[in-house]
Motif scaffolding. Structure first.
Motif, PDB file in Angstrom:
ATOM      1  N   VAL A   4      38.173  39.281  35.324  1.00 48.85           N
ATOM      2  CA  VAL A   4      37.906  37.984  35.947  1.00 48.85           C
ATOM      3  C   VAL A   4      38.705  36.920  35.208  1.00 48.85           C
ATOM      4  O   VAL A   4      38.620  36.815  33.984  1.00 48.85           O
ATOM      5  CB  VAL A   4      36.409  37.614  35.895  1.00 48.85           C
ATOM      6  N   ARG A  24      35.042  44.657  34.995  1.00 51.72           N
ATOM      7  CA  ARG A  24      35.694  43.933  36.088  1.00 51.72           C
ATOM      8  C   ARG A  24      36.514  42.768  35.523  1.00 51.72           C
ATOM      9  O   ARG A  24      35.962  41.873  34.884  1.00 51.72           O
ATOM     10  CB  ARG A  24      34.670  43.384  37.071  1.00 51.72           C
ATOM     11  N   GLU A  72      43.337  35.812  44.483  1.00 52.13           N
ATOM     12  CA  GLU A  72      42.109  35.037  44.616  1.00 52.13           C
ATOM     13  C   GLU A  72      40.892  35.806  44.106  1.00 52.13           C
ATOM     14  O   GLU A  72      40.000  35.246  43.486  1.00 52.13           O
ATOM     15  CB  GLU A  72      41.896  34.620  46.072  1.00 52.13           C
ATOM     16  N   TYR A  73      40.860  37.088  44.383  1.00 53.48           N
ATOM     17  CA  TYR A  73      39.688  37.860  43.973  1.00 53.48           C
ATOM     18  C   TYR A  73      39.592  37.992  42.466  1.00 53.48           C
ATOM     19  O   TYR A  73      38.510  38.177  41.915  1.00 53.48           O
ATOM     20  CB  TYR A  73      39.687  39.242  44.634  1.00 53.48           C
ATOM     21  N   PHE A  79      30.171  37.237  43.837  1.00 48.26           N
ATOM     22  CA  PHE A  79      31.526  37.610  44.258  1.00 48.26           C
ATOM     23  C   PHE A  79      31.818  39.052  43.909  1.00 48.26           C
ATOM     24  O   PHE A  79      31.052  39.677  43.204  1.00 48.26           O
ATOM     25  CB  PHE A  79      32.571  36.692  43.584  1.00 48.26           C
ATOM     26  N   GLN A  97      40.377  35.487  40.489  1.00 48.74           N
ATOM     27  CA  GLN A  97      39.995  34.166  40.011  1.00 48.74           C
ATOM     28  C   GLN A  97      38.485  33.967  39.958  1.00 48.74           C
ATOM     29  O   GLN A  97      38.016  32.999  39.367  1.00 48.74           O
ATOM     30  CB  GLN A  97      40.595  33.079  40.912  1.00 48.74           C
ATOM     31  N   THR A 123      30.266  46.395  41.138  1.00 47.31           N
ATOM     32  CA  THR A 123      31.601  45.830  41.026  1.00 47.31           C
ATOM     33  C   THR A 123      32.597  46.795  41.621  1.00 47.31           C
ATOM     34  O   THR A 123      32.350  47.996  41.708  1.00 47.31           O
ATOM     35  CB  THR A 123      31.972  45.561  39.560  1.00 47.31           C
ATOM     36  N   LYS A 124      33.743  46.268  42.039  1.00 53.35           N
ATOM     37  CA  LYS A 124      34.764  47.085  42.667  1.00 53.35           C
ATOM     38  C   LYS A 124      35.957  47.238  41.741  1.00 53.35           C
ATOM     39  O   LYS A 124      36.729  46.305  41.554  1.00 53.35           O
ATOM     40  CB  LYS A 124      35.211  46.432  43.980  1.00 53.35           C
ATOM     41  N   TRP A 152      36.256  33.630  42.671  1.00 46.37           N
ATOM     42  CA  TRP A 152      35.659  32.741  43.660  1.00 46.37           C
ATOM     43  C   TRP A 152      34.374  33.356  44.190  1.00 46.37           C
ATOM     44  O   TRP A 152      34.342  34.503  44.607  1.00 46.37           O
ATOM     45  CB  TRP A 152      36.635  32.479  44.805  1.00 46.37           C
ATOM     46  N   THR A 182      48.276  48.696  43.815  1.00 45.48           N
ATOM     47  CA  THR A 182      47.706  47.432  43.360  1.00 45.48           C
ATOM     48  C   THR A 182      47.971  47.219  41.886  1.00 45.48           C
ATOM     49  O   THR A 182      48.347  46.129  41.449  1.00 45.48           O
ATOM     50  CB  THR A 182      46.184  47.409  43.604  1.00 45.48           C
TER      51      THR A 182
END
Length: 246
Positions: A171, A169, A44-45, A246, A47, A3-4, A49, A11
Motif C-alpha cells: 500500500v 499487501r 490506483e489500487y 479497499f 494508492q 486481501t488480493k 483508495w 503485473t
C-alpha cells in the motif's frame, strides 16, 4: 479482511519496470508521489483508495521514543485511530513504544527493517529485510501485519514477489504532507495534504524523524487537529486501513 495478492507475472514485470524508472529520477523522495499522472492511470489500487466516506491515516518510520508517544497522545485526544508502518530496526530498538502503539488500538503495518531503497537492493536482501521486519514487528507488538509500504514508495519485482509470499499487501498513498522537510510547518503540511485530498484517500505522514529532518515531526503533530477538522468539514471519517474498505 481478505486481501488480493499480486500474482500475475505480467503485473509484476510491469509494476517493477515502471517503479524502477520513476525511482531513478526521485531517489531522495517517495518516488510515485511526485508523478501523479502515472499513479492515477496505472497504480490506483496501490494508492489505497477506499470507501468514499472515509480517509485512511497512516504514519511511517516509527516507533520513535521521542515523537511517537506525542503522536499517540494527540490521536488519543482527537479520538482517532491510524495505521503505523513500522521499521523493524526501530521496533527492535524500542519494542515498548511499538507495544504501546498496538495497545492504543492502532493498526500495525510494515515499512521494512532498514529504510533502504529497494531499487538498489537484490531480491535476496529485500526478502531478508522484509522477513526480519515481519518477525521483529510481530514479536514487539503481538500483531502480525497485513500491509507493507516500501521505503521511498519504491516497489520492485523482488518487493512484490516477497510481499506475495509473506501474504502482505503493498500500500502506498494518495496524499502526503511532505512533513519530512527541514522547513515544514503545520500549515504547509496541511496545505500539501489538501493538494491531493479526496474522499477515500490514504494519507501519508511520519511519526519519527529517523529518516527526516530533525524535529520535523512537530509539524506533523501540529497539523493533525486541522487535518481532522478538514475531514469533518467534508463529512469524512478518519481511521486505519482496516476500516478503509479497499
Amino acid at each position: 479482511m481478505k486481501t488480493k495478492p499480486l500474482t500475475s507475472k505480467r503485473t509484476l514485470a510491469t509494476l517493477s519496470g515502471a517503479y524502477g524508472a520513476l525511482a531513478l529520477g526521485f531517489r531522495s523522495y517517495p518516488a510515485l508521489a511526485s508523478v501523479i499522472w502515472i499513479k492515477d492511470e496505472l497504480f490506483e489500487y496501490l494508492q489505497g483508495w477506499g470507501r468514499p466516506n472515509h480517509v485512511a491515516l497512516t504514519f511511517d518510520d516509527g516507533p520513535d521514543p521521542i515523537s511517537t508517544p506525542l503522536i499517540l497522545d494527540e490521536l488519543r485526544r482527537l479520538e482517532i485511530k491510524a495505521t503505523f508502518f513500522m521499521l523493524g530496526s526501530m521496533a527492535e530498538a524500542y519494542p515498548y513504544v511499538a507495544q504501546q502503539v498496538a495497545e492504543d488500538g492502532h493498526e500495525i503495518a510494515l515499512h521494512g527493517h532498514w529504510h533502504k531503497n529497494h531499487l538498489f537492493r537484490s531480491t535476496r536482501t529485500i526478502r531478508y529485510d522484509m522477513e526480519r521486519s515481519l518477525e521483529t514487528v510481530t514479536n514487539a507488538t503481538g500483531v502480525r501485519p497485513l500491509y507493507f509500504r516500501p521505503p521511498y514508495g519504491v516497489l520492485t519485482e523482488g518487493t512484490l514477489r516477497t510481499a506475495r509470499d509473506l501474504s502482505l499487501r503493498p500500500v502506498l498513498w494518495g496524499a502526503w504532507g511532505r512533513d519530512w522537510r527541514a522547513k515544514a510547518t503545520p500549515i504547509q503540511v496541511l496545505n500539501d495534504l489538501k493538494k491531493r485530498f479526496k474522499p477515500g484517500v490514504t494519507v501519508l505522514l511520519h511519526d519519527s524523524d529517523c529518516t527526516s529532518y530533525p524535529g520535523s515531526f512537530r509539524s506533523t503533530l501540529g497539523a493533525l487537529e486541522a487535518f481532522t477538522n478538514l475531514c469533518e468539514q467534508h463529512s469524512l471519517s478518519v481511521g486505519p486501513l482496516r476500516e478503509h474498505g479497499f
